[in-house]
Every structure is written in structure tokens, then in C-alpha cells.
Enzyme design. Structure first.
Site, PDB file in Angstrom:
ATOM      1  N   GLY A  11      -8.092   1.479   3.446  1.00  0.00           N
ATOM      2  CA  GLY A  11      -8.109   0.747   4.763  1.00  0.00           C
ATOM      3  C   GLY A  11      -6.543   0.509   5.345  1.00  0.00           C
ATOM      4  N   ARG A  72     -10.307   8.634   4.493  1.00  0.00           N
ATOM      5  CA  ARG A  72     -10.761   8.639   3.238  1.00  0.00           C
ATOM      6  C   ARG A  72     -10.821  10.239   3.088  1.00  0.00           C
ATOM      7  NH1 ARG A  72     -11.088   3.594   1.861  1.00  0.00           N
ATOM      8  NH2 ARG A  72     -11.670   2.353   3.720  1.00  0.00           N
ATOM      9  N   ASP A 103      -7.026  -0.501  -4.423  1.00  0.00           N
ATOM     10  CA  ASP A 103      -7.413  -0.082  -5.752  1.00  0.00           C
ATOM     11  C   ASP A 103      -7.730   1.450  -5.662  1.00  0.00           C
ATOM     12  OD1 ASP A 103      -9.731  -0.791  -4.358  1.00  0.00           O
ATOM     13  OD2 ASP A 103     -10.441  -1.893  -6.058  1.00  0.00           O
ATOM     14  N   THR A 126      -3.424  -4.310   0.986  1.00  0.00           N
ATOM     15  CA  THR A 126      -4.769  -4.663   1.528  1.00  0.00           C
ATOM     16  C   THR A 126      -4.988  -6.133   1.996  1.00  0.00           C
ATOM     17  OG1 THR A 126      -7.205  -5.008   0.387  1.00  0.00           O
ATOM     18  CG2 THR A 126      -5.178  -5.241  -1.221  1.00  0.00           C
ATOM     19  N   ASP A 128      -7.521  -7.864   1.727  1.00  0.00           N
ATOM     20  CA  ASP A 128      -8.281  -8.664   0.712  1.00  0.00           C
ATOM     21  C   ASP A 128      -7.782  -9.501  -0.225  1.00  0.00           C
ATOM     22  OD1 ASP A 128     -10.804  -7.925   2.333  1.00  0.00           O
ATOM     23  OD2 ASP A 128     -10.944  -6.226   0.768  1.00  0.00           O
ATOM     24  N   ASP A 130      -6.987  -8.729  -3.192  1.00  0.00           N
ATOM     25  CA  ASP A 130      -7.857  -8.762  -4.396  1.00  0.00           C
ATOM     26  C   ASP A 130      -7.305  -7.842  -5.620  1.00  0.00           C
ATOM     27  OD1 ASP A 130      -8.091  -6.501  -3.339  1.00  0.00           O
ATOM     28  OD2 ASP A 130     -10.270  -6.436  -3.358  1.00  0.00           O
ATOM     29  N   ARG A 172     -15.399  -8.218   0.900  1.00  0.00           N
ATOM     30  CA  ARG A 172     -16.551  -7.482   0.622  1.00  0.00           C
ATOM     31  C   ARG A 172     -16.839  -7.906  -1.052  1.00  0.00           C
ATOM     32  NH1 ARG A 172     -16.508  -1.414   0.648  1.00  0.00           N
ATOM     33  NH2 ARG A 172     -14.984  -1.658  -0.777  1.00  0.00           N
TER      34      ARG A 172
END
Length: 322
Positions: A11, A72, A103, A126, A128, A130, A172
Site C-alpha cells: 500500500g 501487488r 510487513d 505504512t 497503519d 503496525d 485492518r
């Protein structure tokens, strides 16, 4: 080391361009040639590679998205695909690869390194936030500010009509965006993947808030919350809150876009430059991150398949302030 490659994968994240710029300009000071790989691992397999100079990365630090593009690539998930990628690197005499992403990007880089003895460095990007190994990831601060600005605007219309708004933000598998934007936006309730959500508790909390006759109520929900997201929660709540005007707002991919904040530009510049420096020092299969304001190296294999903890003190603060 004379020639390195750089790609962005997964992303897109605001600040990726700043990191790419830092890689190219730091490499110049170390007399390294940089090869830009477009469209991530897909472009690597398809040999979509060009040489770049410091001039080529002028005027991109402020741009969102990624000028290198991202894609992707299911083929890269296979050994055969990674062998194709390794052969392309050898064809161009690229000695090392800097991968900017999350990741999934790092997992692919680790497989490539182990199977074909290629030096790889990861740069965490990212929204996120995370990834284990860095206090913040590139793009997170921009996403926070984007979501907060949207929530502020939603709060205006919620107040004007005495409405109950359920706002879904990205996340997510992690609730970092929801937690901090919820606090910054004055949300009455914040629902995260990291804490189990009981719908009866949600109803009780909302009843308590609405009984105080506040002008409006705002619930911020991470998309990965175990209740299934804002739309599903709204269906659960409607029978018990039919007398209130309830609205669902899903912010979606607007959180990925926009010019990176100053904080993200500085972080990206710092990490992109560090990636080149640690390659020059002989490191491989590590991610460069910032922990307690110092650059830290984390083995790539430690960055995927693990969950980074949210700040539970902030979660308690959110409950206190609602």
C-alpha cells in the site's frame, strides 16, 4: 558497493517519495549508482528498471503516493517468481536492494535474500504504524492528520443536527489510527481490534453519553474491529437507538492520500538515508527504524508475523475523557 536498487511495495504511504529521494542523494555521497524499480516486485520481475540521479528526485519530497509506483505481485510469492527477480538484479549488476513498504514487502525481501544471497534493507512505510522496530512508520502521521481533519468536519455536521455518527478509519489489524484520532477528535467511544468489543457494552456506553444530552456523539471504529466495522455495528444499534439520527461515514482510502506532513518528511528522509548508510557498513536483512529518537536496526524476520502493541495508557485516557 557500487550499485543498489530501490523499490516501493504494498500500500502506498505519504512520505515514500521523501524516502526514495533520501536514498538517491545519500547514495551519491557514497559514490553508489541507484537503479529505480517501478511497480514494486512486479516491476522487478518484468525488468522495469532505470538509473536515477539526484536531479531526477528533485521536487518530489512534498508529493503523496509514490513516483516509483506500487503493485501487488502474486508471482513474487513463488520461488520461480523470486528466481526471475534475482536474475534481473544480476543482469543489472545490482548488489543490494532497498525495499520501502510494510510487513508483506519485508517478508518477500527476506525470502529473496535467503534464496539468492542478495543484500536487502527494509524501510518501514505504512499508515497503519503496525511494524515492530520503529516507534512510527512513514505515512502514519499524515494519515492521523487526514483522519482528524475529516472527523472535525463530521463533528460540525453532527452538532448541527444532534446526530450520532459512526466513523470508520483504516486499521485492518491495528488500531493506532483509530485510537489517536479518536482522542484528538473528542470521540465518545473508540473501538479497536486490540480490545474485544461487546455490543452490549457499546449500547450501555452510548446510552450513558446520550442521556447527558450532549449535542452530538461520535464513535470512531477501526475497520478491523471484531464487530465487523461501522456498517455492521450500525445495524446492531438501530433497534435500540431508533429515535436518534444515526449516520455511518467510512473514510477509506482518503487516509492514504495527501502531501506528507513535515514529521513524515523528516522521518522518511532520515530512514531512507540510514538505509543506504547501513548497507555501506555491510548490514543486510534488517529494517531501519527510529526508537526513542535513535536509528535502530531490527532483523527483517522479526518485523512480520508479529503485532506491535498499542499504547494502552492512551486507551485508558480515551475512556476517562469520553
Amino acid at each position: 558497493m557500487k550499485k543498489i536498487g530501490v523499490l516501493t511495495s504494498g500500500g502506498d504511504s505519504p512520505g515514500m517519495n521523501a524516502a526514495f529521494r533520501a536514498v538517491v542523494r545519500t547514495a551519491k555521497t557514497l559514490n553508489m549508482e541507484v537503479m529505480a524499480i517501478r511497480h514494486g516486485y512486479k516491476g522487478l520481475i518484468e525488468d522495469d528498471i532505470t538509473k536515477v540521479t539526484p536531479h531526477d528526485v528533485s521536487n518530489i519530497i512534498q508529493r503523496g503516493g509514490t513516483v516509483l509506483k506500487s503493485a501487488r505481485c502474486d508471482e513474487f510469492r513463488t520461488k520461480e517468481g523470486r528466481e526471475k527477480a534475482a536474475n534481473v538484479l544480476k543482469k543489472h549488476k545490482i548488489e543490494a536492494l532497498i525495499t520501502i513498504g510494510g510487513d508483506g514487502t519485508f517478508q518477500g525481501a527476506t525470502h529473496l535474500a535467503n534464496e539468492h544471497d542478495i543484500n536487502v534493507i527494509g524501510v518501514p512505510a505504512t499508515i497503519d504504524n503496525d511494524l515492530v522496530g520503529s516507534d512510527e512508520t512513514i505515512g502514519y502521521d499524515t494519515a492521523l492528520n487526514t483522519a482528524m481533519e475529516a472527523i472535525d468536519k463530521i463533528r460540525d455536521t453532527a452538532d448541527a443536527h444532534d446526530r450520532l455518527f459512526l466513523v470508520e478509519v483504516m486499521g485492518r489489524d491495528a488500531g493506532f489510527i483509530a485510537l489517536e484520532t479518536g482522542i484528538a477528535g473528542g470521540a465518545e467511544l473508540i473501538l479497536l481490534p486490540e480490545s474485544l468489543t461487546d455490543i452490549d457494552d457499546v449500547k450501555a456506553s452510548l446510552n450513558e453519553v446520550l442521556s447527558e444530552q450532549r449535542r452530538s456523539s461520535l464513535v470512531v471504529i477501526a475497520e478491523g474491529d471484531d464487530t465487523g466495522g461501522a456498517l455492521k455495528i450500525s445495524e446492531e444499534l438501530k433497534p435500540d437507538f431508533s429515535k436518534y439520527e444515526m449516520r455511518v461515514c467510512i473514510l477509506g482510502h482518503v487516509q492514504r492520500g495527501g502531501n506528507p506532513t513535515a514529521r513524515d518528511r523528516v522521518l522518511a528522509s532520515r530512514l531512507g538515508s540510514a538505509a543506504v548508510s547501513v548497507l555501506n557498513e555491510g548490514h543486510s536483512q534488517v529494517m531501519v527504524g527510529v526508537v526513542n529518537n535513535k536509528v535502530k536496526l531490527t532483523p527483517l524476520k522479526m518485523t512480520f508475523g508479529k503485532k506491535k502493541d498499542i499504547n494502552f495508557d492512551l486507551l485508558e485516557l480515551a475512556k476517562t475523557l469520553r
